[in-house]
Design a protein around this motif. Structure first.
Motif, PDB file in Angstrom:
ATOM      1  N   PHE A   9       0.861  -1.175   0.000  1.00 13.38           N
ATOM      2  CA  PHE A   9       0.000   0.000   0.000  1.00 13.38           C
ATOM      3  C   PHE A   9       0.904   1.234   0.000  1.00 13.38           C
ATOM      4  O   PHE A   9       1.665   1.440   0.942  1.00 13.38           O
ATOM      5  CB  PHE A   9      -0.915  -0.001   1.224  1.00 13.38           C
ATOM      6  N   GLU A  10       0.831   2.006  -1.062  1.00 11.82           N
ATOM      7  CA  GLU A  10       1.748   3.115  -1.272  1.00 11.82           C
ATOM      8  C   GLU A  10       1.913   3.985  -0.029  1.00 11.82           C
ATOM      9  O   GLU A  10       0.927   4.440   0.562  1.00 11.82           O
ATOM     10  CB  GLU A  10       1.253   3.974  -2.437  1.00 11.82           C
ATOM     11  N   SER A  11       3.156   4.192   0.353  1.00 12.12           N
ATOM     12  CA  SER A  11       3.568   5.039   1.483  1.00 12.12           C
ATOM     13  C   SER A  11       3.298   4.423   2.849  1.00 12.12           C
ATOM     14  O   SER A  11       3.647   5.027   3.873  1.00 12.12           O
ATOM     15  CB  SER A  11       2.905   6.424   1.419  1.00 12.12           C
ATOM     16  N   HIS A  12       2.666   3.221   2.883  1.00  9.65           N
ATOM     17  CA  HIS A  12       2.338   2.623   4.176  1.00  9.65           C
ATOM     18  C   HIS A  12       2.784   1.172   4.290  1.00  9.65           C
ATOM     19  O   HIS A  12       2.562   0.549   5.332  1.00  9.65           O
ATOM     20  CB  HIS A  12       0.841   2.758   4.455  1.00  9.65           C
ATOM     21  N   GLY A  13       3.386   0.616   3.243  1.00  9.09           N
ATOM     22  CA  GLY A  13       4.013  -0.687   3.354  1.00  9.09           C
ATOM     23  C   GLY A  13       3.124  -1.876   3.048  1.00  9.09           C
ATOM     24  O   GLY A  13       2.067  -1.753   2.420  1.00  9.09           O
ATOM     25  N   ALA A  14       3.570  -3.029   3.548  1.00  7.01           N
ATOM     26  CA  ALA A  14       2.946  -4.305   3.203  1.00  7.01           C
ATOM     27  C   ALA A  14       1.661  -4.534   3.985  1.00  7.01           C
ATOM     28  O   ALA A  14       1.571  -4.216   5.172  1.00  7.01           O
ATOM     29  CB  ALA A  14       3.922  -5.445   3.476  1.00  7.01           C
ATOM     30  N   LEU A  15       0.671  -5.105   3.295  1.00 12.16           N
ATOM     31  CA  LEU A  15      -0.568  -5.565   3.914  1.00 12.16           C
ATOM     32  C   LEU A  15      -0.726  -7.051   3.633  1.00 12.16           C
ATOM     33  O   LEU A  15      -0.432  -7.513   2.528  1.00 12.16           O
ATOM     34  CB  LEU A  15      -1.790  -4.829   3.352  1.00 12.16           C
ATOM     35  N   GLY A  16      -1.225  -7.795   4.643  1.00 13.65           N
ATOM     36  CA  GLY A  16      -1.512  -9.209   4.477  1.00 13.65           C
ATOM     37  C   GLY A  16      -2.996  -9.484   4.610  1.00 13.65           C
ATOM     38  O   GLY A  16      -3.798  -8.587   4.878  1.00 13.65           O
ATOM     39  N   GLN A  17      -3.377 -10.743   4.441  1.00 19.34           N
ATOM     40  CA  GLN A  17      -4.789 -11.122   4.467  1.00 19.34           C
ATOM     41  C   GLN A  17      -5.445 -10.662   5.774  1.00 19.34           C
ATOM     42  O   GLN A  17      -4.924 -10.892   6.863  1.00 19.34           O
ATOM     43  CB  GLN A  17      -4.924 -12.639   4.314  1.00 19.34           C
ATOM     44  N   GLY A  18      -6.578  -9.992   5.644  1.00 21.02           N
ATOM     45  CA  GLY A  18      -7.330  -9.519   6.800  1.00 21.02           C
ATOM     46  C   GLY A  18      -6.980  -8.118   7.240  1.00 21.02           C
ATOM     47  O   GLY A  18      -7.710  -7.526   8.050  1.00 21.02           O
ATOM     48  N   ASP A  19      -5.865  -7.564   6.748  1.00 22.89           N
ATOM     49  CA  ASP A  19      -5.523  -6.180   7.086  1.00 22.89           C
ATOM     50  C   ASP A  19      -6.467  -5.221   6.365  1.00 22.89           C
ATOM     51  O   ASP A  19      -7.008  -5.526   5.291  1.00 22.89           O
ATOM     52  CB  ASP A  19      -4.088  -5.859   6.673  1.00 22.89           C
ATOM     53  N   ALA A  20      -6.658  -4.051   6.955  1.00 21.45           N
ATOM     54  CA  ALA A  20      -7.542  -3.045   6.374  1.00 21.45           C
ATOM     55  C   ALA A  20      -6.911  -1.673   6.508  1.00 21.45           C
ATOM     56  O   ALA A  20      -6.025  -1.448   7.341  1.00 21.45           O
ATOM     57  CB  ALA A  20      -8.911  -3.062   7.050  1.00 21.45           C
ATOM     58  N   VAL A  21      -7.358  -0.749   5.674  1.00 19.55           N
ATOM     59  CA  VAL A  21      -6.933   0.644   5.749  1.00 19.55           C
ATOM     60  C   VAL A  21      -8.185   1.512   5.719  1.00 19.55           C
ATOM     61  O   VAL A  21      -9.028   1.355   4.822  1.00 19.55           O
ATOM     62  CB  VAL A  21      -6.008   1.032   4.581  1.00 19.55           C
ATOM     63  N   ARG A  22      -8.314   2.410   6.698  1.00 20.44           N
ATOM     64  CA  ARG A  22      -9.416   3.371   6.731  1.00 20.44           C
ATOM     65  C   ARG A  22      -8.872   4.731   6.305  1.00 20.44           C
ATOM     66  O   ARG A  22      -7.924   5.248   6.910  1.00 20.44           O
ATOM     67  CB  ARG A  22     -10.016   3.450   8.134  1.00 20.44           C
ATOM     68  N   LEU A  23      -9.471   5.294   5.269  1.00 23.52           N
ATOM     69  CA  LEU A  23      -9.023   6.566   4.726  1.00 23.52           C
ATOM     70  C   LEU A  23     -10.079   7.633   4.960  1.00 23.52           C
ATOM     71  O   LEU A  23     -11.281   7.380   4.795  1.00 23.52           O
ATOM     72  CB  LEU A  23      -8.737   6.446   3.231  1.00 23.52           C
ATOM     73  N   THR A  24      -9.621   8.817   5.330  1.00 22.72           N
ATOM     74  CA  THR A  24     -10.499   9.966   5.509  1.00 22.72           C
ATOM     75  C   THR A  24      -9.943  11.128   4.694  1.00 22.72           C
ATOM     76  O   THR A  24      -8.771  11.486   4.838  1.00 22.72           O
ATOM     77  CB  THR A  24     -10.587  10.373   6.991  1.00 22.72           C
ATOM     78  N   ALA A  25     -10.766  11.673   3.812  1.00 22.84           N
ATOM     79  CA  ALA A  25     -10.418  12.852   3.013  1.00 22.84           C
ATOM     80  C   ALA A  25      -9.133  12.652   2.213  1.00 22.84           C
ATOM     81  O   ALA A  25      -8.299  13.562   2.112  1.00 22.84           O
ATOM     82  CB  ALA A  25     -10.317  14.086   3.903  1.00 22.84           C
ATOM     83  N   THR A  26      -8.969  11.468   1.661  1.00 17.50           N
ATOM     84  CA  THR A  26      -7.773  11.209   0.861  1.00 17.50           C
ATOM     85  C   THR A  26      -8.039  10.037  -0.080  1.00 17.50           C
ATOM     86  O   THR A  26      -9.080   9.391  -0.032  1.00 17.50           O
ATOM     87  CB  THR A  26      -6.554  10.916   1.757  1.00 17.50           C
ATOM     88  N   GLY A  27      -7.086   9.758  -0.931  1.00 21.76           N
ATOM     89  CA  GLY A  27      -7.166   8.669  -1.899  1.00 21.76           C
ATOM     90  C   GLY A  27      -6.003   8.799  -2.864  1.00 21.76           C
ATOM     91  O   GLY A  27      -5.048   9.544  -2.627  1.00 21.76           O
ATOM     92  N   GLY A  28      -6.084   8.065  -3.971  1.00 15.25           N
ATOM     93  CA  GLY A  28      -5.022   8.113  -4.957  1.00 15.25           C
ATOM     94  C   GLY A  28      -3.845   7.213  -4.660  1.00 15.25           C
ATOM     95  O   GLY A  28      -2.879   7.180  -5.429  1.00 15.25           O
ATOM     96  N   HIS A  29      -3.900   6.452  -3.575  1.00 18.80           N
ATOM     97  CA  HIS A  29      -2.809   5.555  -3.214  1.00 18.80           C
ATOM     98  C   HIS A  29      -2.778   4.344  -4.158  1.00 18.80           C
ATOM     99  O   HIS A  29      -3.816   3.780  -4.493  1.00 18.80           O
ATOM    100  CB  HIS A  29      -2.979   5.063  -1.776  1.00 18.80           C
ATOM    101  N   ARG A  30      -1.578   3.943  -4.545  1.00 18.52           N
ATOM    102  CA  ARG A  30      -1.417   2.755  -5.361  1.00 18.52           C
ATOM    103  C   ARG A  30      -1.373   1.519  -4.473  1.00 18.52           C
ATOM    104  O   ARG A  30      -0.694   1.488  -3.439  1.00 18.52           O
ATOM    105  CB  ARG A  30      -0.124   2.833  -6.173  1.00 18.52           C
ATOM    106  N   VAL A  31      -2.089   0.499  -4.874  1.00 14.22           N
ATOM    107  CA  VAL A  31      -2.069  -0.797  -4.203  1.00 14.22           C
ATOM    108  C   VAL A  31      -1.520  -1.801  -5.205  1.00 14.22           C
ATOM    109  O   VAL A  31      -2.133  -2.020  -6.261  1.00 14.22           O
ATOM    110  CB  VAL A  31      -3.477  -1.204  -3.725  1.00 14.22           C
ATOM    111  N   THR A  32      -0.377  -2.391  -4.893  1.00 13.15           N
ATOM    112  CA  THR A  32       0.318  -3.280  -5.829  1.00 13.15           C
ATOM    113  C   THR A  32       0.415  -4.674  -5.244  1.00 13.15           C
ATOM    114  O   THR A  32       0.892  -4.853  -4.113  1.00 13.15           O
ATOM    115  CB  THR A  32       1.734  -2.749  -6.120  1.00 13.15           C
TER     116      THR A  32
END
Length: 246
Positions: free
Chosen positions: A205-228
């Motif tokens: 997750f761009e600028s925030h590192g690795a995510l594994g199964q079951g992890d989540a990200v809550r975003l407020t007033a933002t977006g545009g992050h790349r998920v690879t």
């Protein structure tokens, strides 16, 4: 509204189980809770459940709730008091609008002797209008998910009209899904509220590192992050223009 990105590790979710169900809850849903008090944006419930063969939720009632069901493994057998029935499997999106009231059951379609677990994510948001007639919709989106792209699976937002596979009764919300091969990326929509959930695999997750199964990200007033995707992955994203009100 201040821009914020909050990573929620899988292990930090609430956990509830009985003899046939394991429920991992991004927001507290089991017990005497006012769901709006714990919501992020419009997302009231986000449960990742594992149901044993031959088991499930017996007939129970809902009212004035938009319920989205997304199956990761196995089959859900759905039946409701409005006469709808369905076998919901991976790649088949299901929406039930409870409206003035509907009773339904959801069970693992595998019998006890088949030993096939049901792995499912269920999500609730409030409707724009209370007291509408109950309704139901299911649509196969399997082909669209083969494109390594973000697919608007269910939406009430006018900008996705004609593009989303199924409609929901809230004009401020869209549910997206992406299945990604390793090395492929998607961009998180820019919105007042966003919720990213990794249903399977691993991603960066761009600028925030690795995510594994079951992890989540809550975003407020933002977006545009790349998920690879760093392995084969399945990503569930809610794009929301409003917040739930008590």
């Amino acid at each position: 509204m201040t821009a914020q990105v909050q990573v929620i590790p899988a292990a930090d979710r609430r956990y509830w189980r009985n003899e046939w169900l394991v429920s991992r809850q991004s927001f507290p849903a089991t017990g005497n809770f006012v769901l709006e008090d714990y919501a992020h944006g419009l997302l009231l419930v986000h449960n990742e459940d594992t149901v044993d063969p031959g088991e499930g939720f017996d007939t129970h009632q809902h009212r004035d709730t938009e319920i989205l069901t997304w199956v990761l493994e196995g089959t859900v057998v759905h039946q409701d008091s409005a006469g709808h029935s369905g076998l919901i499997r991976p790649g088949l999106a299901q929406r039930m609008s409870a409206g003035t009231g509907i009773r339904h059951s959801e069970r693992n379609g595998a019998g006890r002797a088949e030993r096939e677990r049901l792995h499912v994510v269920q999500m609730w948001i409030p409707p724009d209008t209370v007291g509408s007639p109950p309704s139901y919709q299911e649509t196969d989106v399997e082909a669209a998910l083969r494109r390594n792209a973000l697919v608007p699976v269910a939406s009430g937002m006018p900008r996705y009209r004609g593009e989303a596979a199924i409609g929901i009764g809230n004009r401020h919300a869209t549910f997206h899904v992406a299945r990604l091969d390793p090395g492929h990326s998607i961009t998180v929509p820019d919105a007042p509220f966003g919720h990213v959930f990794l249903a399977r695999g691993a991603v960066d997750f761009e600028s925030h590192g690795a995510l594994g199964q079951g992890d989540a990200v809550r975003l407020t007033a933002t977006g545009g992050h790349r998920v690879t995707a760093t392995t084969a992955a399945e990503v569930l994203i809610w794009e929301m223009d409003a917040a739930a009100r008590r």
